[in-house]
Design a protein around this motif. Structure first.
Motif, mmCIF file in Angstrom:
data_model
loop_
_atom_site.group_PDB
_atom_site.id
_atom_site.type_symbol
_atom_site.label_atom_id
_atom_site.label_comp_id
_atom_site.label_asym_id
_atom_site.label_seq_id
_atom_site.Cartn_x
_atom_site.Cartn_y
_atom_site.Cartn_z
ATOM 1 N N TYR B 275 0.845 -1.204 0.000
ATOM 2 C CA TYR B 275 0.000 0.000 0.000
ATOM 3 C C TYR B 275 0.878 1.251 0.000
ATOM 4 N N GLU B 276 1.821 1.307 0.903
ATOM 5 C CA GLU B 276 2.698 2.490 0.983
ATOM 6 C C GLU B 276 3.444 2.713 -0.340
ATOM 7 N N GLN B 277 3.920 1.615 -0.920
ATOM 8 C CA GLN B 277 4.651 1.740 -2.187
ATOM 9 C C GLN B 277 3.730 2.119 -3.340
ATOM 10 N N GLY B 278 2.426 1.870 -3.173
ATOM 11 C CA GLY B 278 1.473 2.176 -4.229
ATOM 12 C C GLY B 278 0.921 3.588 -4.171
ATOM 13 N N LEU B 279 1.183 4.293 -3.060
ATOM 14 C CA LEU B 279 0.729 5.683 -2.965
ATOM 15 C C LEU B 279 1.513 6.517 -3.977
ATOM 16 N N PRO B 280 0.884 7.513 -4.588
ATOM 17 C CA PRO B 280 1.594 8.279 -5.619
ATOM 18 C C PRO B 280 2.752 9.084 -5.030
ATOM 19 N N ALA B 281 3.977 8.755 -5.443
ATOM 20 C CA ALA B 281 5.172 9.364 -4.855
ATOM 21 C C ALA B 281 5.224 10.866 -5.116
ATOM 22 N N ASP B 282 4.645 11.310 -6.226
ATOM 23 C CA ASP B 282 4.700 12.751 -6.523
ATOM 24 C C ASP B 282 3.758 13.551 -5.621
ATOM 25 N N GLN B 283 2.925 12.863 -4.867
ATOM 26 C CA GLN B 283 2.033 13.534 -3.912
ATOM 27 C C GLN B 283 2.564 13.401 -2.481
ATOM 28 N N PHE B 284 3.828 13.005 -2.343
ATOM 29 C CA PHE B 284 4.378 12.816 -0.996
ATOM 30 C C PHE B 284 4.174 14.064 -0.129
ATOM 31 N N GLY B 285 3.757 13.827 1.097
ATOM 32 C CA GLY B 285 3.588 14.931 2.047
ATOM 33 C C GLY B 285 2.203 15.552 1.990
ATOM 34 N N LEU B 286 1.458 15.227 0.945
ATOM 35 C CA LEU B 286 0.102 15.770 0.802
ATOM 36 C C LEU B 286 -0.921 14.667 1.091
ATOM 37 N N PRO B 287 -2.130 15.025 1.484
ATOM 38 C CA PRO B 287 -3.154 14.009 1.732
ATOM 39 C C PRO B 287 -3.413 13.127 0.515
ATOM 40 N N THR B 288 -3.217 13.667 -0.669
ATOM 41 C CA THR B 288 -3.376 12.860 -1.877
ATOM 42 C C THR B 288 -2.291 11.785 -2.017
ATOM 43 N N GLY B 289 -1.271 11.843 -1.170
ATOM 44 C CA GLY B 289 -0.212 10.835 -1.199
ATOM 45 C C GLY B 289 -0.172 10.010 0.068
ATOM 46 N N GLU B 290 -1.251 10.083 0.863
ATOM 47 C CA GLU B 290 -1.249 9.350 2.131
ATOM 48 C C GLU B 290 -2.411 8.371 2.231
ATOM 49 N N ALA B 291 -2.213 7.361 3.092
ATOM 50 C CA ALA B 291 -3.220 6.318 3.255
ATOM 51 C C ALA B 291 -4.519 6.904 3.806
ATOM 52 N N VAL B 292 -5.631 6.276 3.425
ATOM 53 C CA VAL B 292 -6.955 6.768 3.793
ATOM 54 C C VAL B 292 -7.206 6.720 5.289
ATOM 55 N N SER B 293 -6.972 5.550 5.866
ATOM 56 C CA SER B 293 -7.346 5.336 7.270
ATOM 57 C C SER B 293 -6.637 4.082 7.752
ATOM 58 N N LEU B 294 -6.637 3.886 9.060
ATOM 59 C CA LEU B 294 -6.043 2.647 9.589
ATOM 60 C C LEU B 294 -6.791 1.425 9.094
ATOM 61 N N GLY B 295 -8.128 1.550 8.994
ATOM 62 C CA GLY B 295 -8.926 0.410 8.552
ATOM 63 C C GLY B 295 -8.578 0.003 7.126
ATOM 64 N N ILE B 296 -8.473 0.980 6.243
ATOM 65 C CA ILE B 296 -8.117 0.669 4.860
ATOM 66 C C ILE B 296 -6.692 0.101 4.811
ATOM 67 N N HIS B 297 -5.798 0.652 5.626
ATOM 68 C CA HIS B 297 -4.429 0.118 5.675
ATOM 69 C C HIS B 297 -4.458 -1.348 6.095
ATOM 70 N N GLU B 298 -5.250 -1.610 7.126
ATOM 71 C CA GLU B 298 -5.331 -2.980 7.636
ATOM 72 C C GLU B 298 -5.990 -3.909 6.614
ATOM 73 N N SER B 299 -6.865 -3.375 5.793
ATOM 74 C CA SER B 299 -7.491 -4.225 4.768
ATOM 75 C C SER B 299 -6.433 -4.768 3.806
ATOM 76 N N GLN B 300 -5.396 -3.964 3.556
ATOM 77 C CA GLN B 300 -4.353 -4.388 2.638
ATOM 78 C C GLN B 300 -3.481 -5.479 3.265
ATOM 79 N N SER B 301 -3.163 -5.315 4.533
ATOM 80 C CA SER B 301 -2.341 -6.333 5.198
ATOM 81 C C SER B 301 -3.114 -7.629 5.379
ATOM 82 N N ARG B 302 -4.387 -7.495 5.757
ATOM 83 C CA ARG B 302 -5.188 -8.697 5.998
ATOM 84 C C ARG B 302 -5.496 -9.453 4.714
ATOM 85 N N MET B 303 -5.650 -8.704 3.637
ATOM 86 C CA MET B 303 -5.928 -9.375 2.381
ATOM 87 C C MET B 303 -4.775 -10.293 2.003
#
Lengths: 504, 504
Positions: B275-303
């Motif tokens: 997930y982290e590697q899939g976030l758009p690198a050119d948006q680093f530091g901006l909300p458009t380059g950050e994970a949505v929520s802990l739940g969505i983050h966890e969905s990626q690990s659990r999947m």
């Protein structure tokens, strides 16, 4: 008028916070060399540039200037060797130097260093000095501007040397190093003419890397490097870095078919590390908690690497351990092994040179970079001047500029005045070592028994604990009772190599 | 009036610089867990505290408030899912929340969390809930104050949940999780009553640690974690951290006599890392380059951990490789191995629980922490309430508070509203996975052939690349066409465990 004690507290708090940023950069740099994933480099460069910019802003902040102006006139500055006196003097020096440099020049130096290093890499690969020459000229021009900006108009080199060896003068270094050169060149000639050759092959047998790492770690711990406050990792080029007084990070590199490179790099970096660990942690971020100079730092690494690690007594104790760890070393006699790690022969490459010839490599560079900066030597003439000096001092002539005038990164990186600190380190080390022997008794007796703590603690008491209270020159006088001289080092080198090579 | 585009550029530059500091903290934290020497901890705490303070100052700076006030009224904010709209909305949320919290309360929360965690460690060791109770009460009181400070007076829990699952409501989560619980508890009862038992012993044989590390690294690379932009190291507790979009650092721990713990932690953390590697690198530091929520983050690990890594098809492909690497796994059949990694049994400890029972552990905590915060449950009654719910949902009763109400660090660390994100992750994962199958065809067919890239790229396109353009709820609706539901997860769990345990 503010109470100077309050102002001093503000100054120290400010410096300590700056130190936290500096030590964070230390960790980022270490990480970059050790564990940073390949594709993370661009982002890392942005992180360190931001923090470095913050550090520069803090060090040159107007409020710092105000505090320093006030404190310099206060009674706190009266004794230059007191904590307060040292902090005010050294932070004042730093502030003055940094605020004198125009922002535009600083940026141009940084930009040029980055481009020139890339040009150097390419030119060296192609063995094409003319491709590098314009970058060399540009860099020298900028360094001359830098010296002028900080107010040095006489000998530009003085201003640059001062960055690495604060308070030292070009004239004094030149005098000591030419004294050394006059005696060292004939010694090296005698070594070359000797029929005796070191059994270097012993060191080129099989030495498995994981065992080298374990053995090296034990050796660093044995001489007093504290692994609760430090680490040892692998990098392309060995260094000592890290992030704070109790977080000192050594690196080395290993070659499964060469023992000496990895091992002596560990002792060398551990020497730097022991110095860092010996600085007073409660003075972190203040000049009283920082190393005196590059030369003094190098004296610590060289002492452990050469005066201890390449001594016969050290191997009397350590060879049996080595033979326990490595099959390749079994059956090797002490005399043989001692000779192998002290193999001396004139060579082209500084970083591969030995204890006897190393300083001649430095002296070549020291003389040439002064001439480049004064304008006496046009950049175009550097390769021929380099080759002449190599022939004259070391009796060898580089077949190419790649292995000649272009072999080091320093001149492309804008590091002028840096080279002599390597030789100064060797000189300080020998002079300190003589005094340690006078104070502690025969150190060989210690080493033979594997006792390194007395020497380490002597260094703590006499050198490390003072931080920057004394300049390098003051420290040498204070510890040894004499000014810096080439004689202690020369005496040691002559004695060691005369015995090994059976010289007249 | 300034041009809103210029203001937006200023806001973004400012946020990107803050992001450089945040990602530096990420490296310092990773280093602290992996390689920091023991005695370096105190200094490290000072470094991170200084940087965290700088980040907070920047995020709440008055100029940021001014820019945001201007931009919220500008046309740039019109489309909430555009780059500009997302940045303005999300940085506005952050600014509002952070500036509403009084500095004194923030400091008290930090101080109390540190002390309460120490008290929790001691109380847990001594199995003495009464020693921990005052700290629990103090923490709950502060979290209630926090909710009030950000303006939530109705359901305090809403304000806290919002930190981890922005935009989500307590009522909605409660509805979905109670739907899950009603069907999960009978399923777990059936599993307990089944005569079939998983051959867990297979996983407790000899699995040499170095081979586990190598095998785990290959497995992470196989599902699409990019080791040019990431690493895998060892820590006491597995995590995914690092310092920037191309520098993602996974950790796990190994036990030479237990395969599953280390291996599934790698798949889990690699899921976060992808997930982290899939976030758009050119948006680093901006909300458009950050994970949505802990739940969505966890969905990626659990999947990747459960829906892929604990599937039969995954092991159809991977078991031969496992048997090539480990003698212990040779001769084990696919059915046996698949059952072993899906062993399910009610237990006391959340972190050791399996795919079927895990969510019940979470639901207990979710229900209890709401009651603690609303005041319905006095802290003194927590252990008995805990034990009752464990008996009711899982059919087990903890013999001690240490293995009961005091087993997790969260409540001492002030992390209220965090637990449900673990269950939400499982729910999102199943719902996304259904949609991925609808779009990509039978995923088991892919896995059987060792093809994981189509699923990874589907996640990139549908989830990762959007950063925070959509809230978790919006994203689920957008990707799957339906609101969050317990049904996709429940259907999968029932199908898998009915087959494994031969349930009616």
């Amino acid at each position: 008028m503010a109470n100077p004690n309050d102002t001093f507290t503000k100054l120290c708090d400010h410096a300590r916070q700056t130190g936290l940023l500096t030590s964070t950069i230390g960790i980022l740099n270490w990480d970059e060399e050790t564990y940073l994933p390949r594709d993370g480099r661009a982002h890392r460069a942005e992180q360190t540039a931001l923090l470095a910019g913050m550090v520069h802003q803090r060090q040159t902040a107007a409020e710092v200037g105000g505090w320093l102006a006030e404190l310099k006139e206060s009674p706190l500055a009266a004794d230059p060797h007191s904590t307060e006196g040292c902090v005010i003097r050294q932070l004042g020096r730093q502030y003055d130097k940094k605020t004198k440099l125009p922002q535009k020049l600083v940026e141009e130096l940084t930009r040029t260093a980055s481009l020139a290093q890339q040009a150097w890499v390419d030119a060296r690969k192609a063995d094409d000095f003319t491709a590098f020459q314009p970058w060399l000229e540009r860099t020298i021009d900028l360094k001359q501007q830098e010296a002028a900006a900080v107010g040095v108009t006489d000998v530009a080199y003085d201003a640059l040397l001062d960055d690495y060896e604060p308070g030292e003068s070009t004239a004094n270094v030149a005098q000591v190093l030419s004294g050394l050169r006059e005696q060292l060149t004939p010694l090296v000639e005698q070594i070359v003419e000797s029929k005796h050759k070191a059994p270097r092959e012993i060191l080129s047998r099989s030495y498995p890397v994981d065992k080298q790492a374990e053995f090296g770690k034990q050796a660093a711990a044995a001489i007093g490097f504290d692994f609760n406050a430090g680490r040892l990792d692998v990098t392309a080029h060995p260094f000592c870095g890290g992030g704070g007084p109790r977080d000192v990070r050594l690196t080395t590199r290993y070659d499964a078919n060469e023992f000496a490179g990895g091992f002596f790099s560990i002792l060398h970096e551990a020497g730097h590390g022991i110095y860092e660990q010996g600085l007073p942690a409660d003075q972190f971020g203040l000049p009283t908690g920082e190393a005196v100079s590059l030369g003094i730092h190098e004296s610590q690494s060289r002492m452990w690497e050469n005066l201890v690690g390449r001594s016969r007594a050290y191997w009397e104790h350590t060879l049996p351990e080595l033979q326990g760890a490595f099959e390749s070393a079994r059956g090797v006699g002490l005399d043989e092994f001692y000779f192998a790690v002290n193999d001396s022969r004139p060579s082209l490459i500084r970083t591969e040179s030995d204890e006897a010839t190393y300083n001649l490599h430095i002296i070549v560079r020291f003389e040439l970079e002064q001439a480049l900066l004064s304008g006496d030597l046009p950049a175009a003439d550097l390769p021929s001047a380099w080759n002449e000096k190599y022939q004259q001092y070391l009796g060898v002539t580089p077949p190419s500029s790649a292995d000649g005038a272009m072999q080091d990164v320093h001149w492309s990186a804008g590091l002028y005045g840096y080279f002599p600190t390597y030789a100064l380190g060797n000189l300080y080390a020998a002079q300190f070592f003589d005094q340690a022997e006078a104070d502690l008794g025969d150190l060989d007796d210690h080493f033979r028994r594997g006792e390194f703590t007395p020497l380490r603690d002597w260094l703590r008491r006499n050198i490390h604990q003072h931080g920057q209270r004394y300049s390098a020159a003051e420290l040498v006088e204070r510890v040894t009772g004499k000014p810096l001289s080439h004689e202690p080092l020369m005496r040691r080198l002559r004695a060691k190599f005369a015995e090994l090579y059976d010289l007249p």
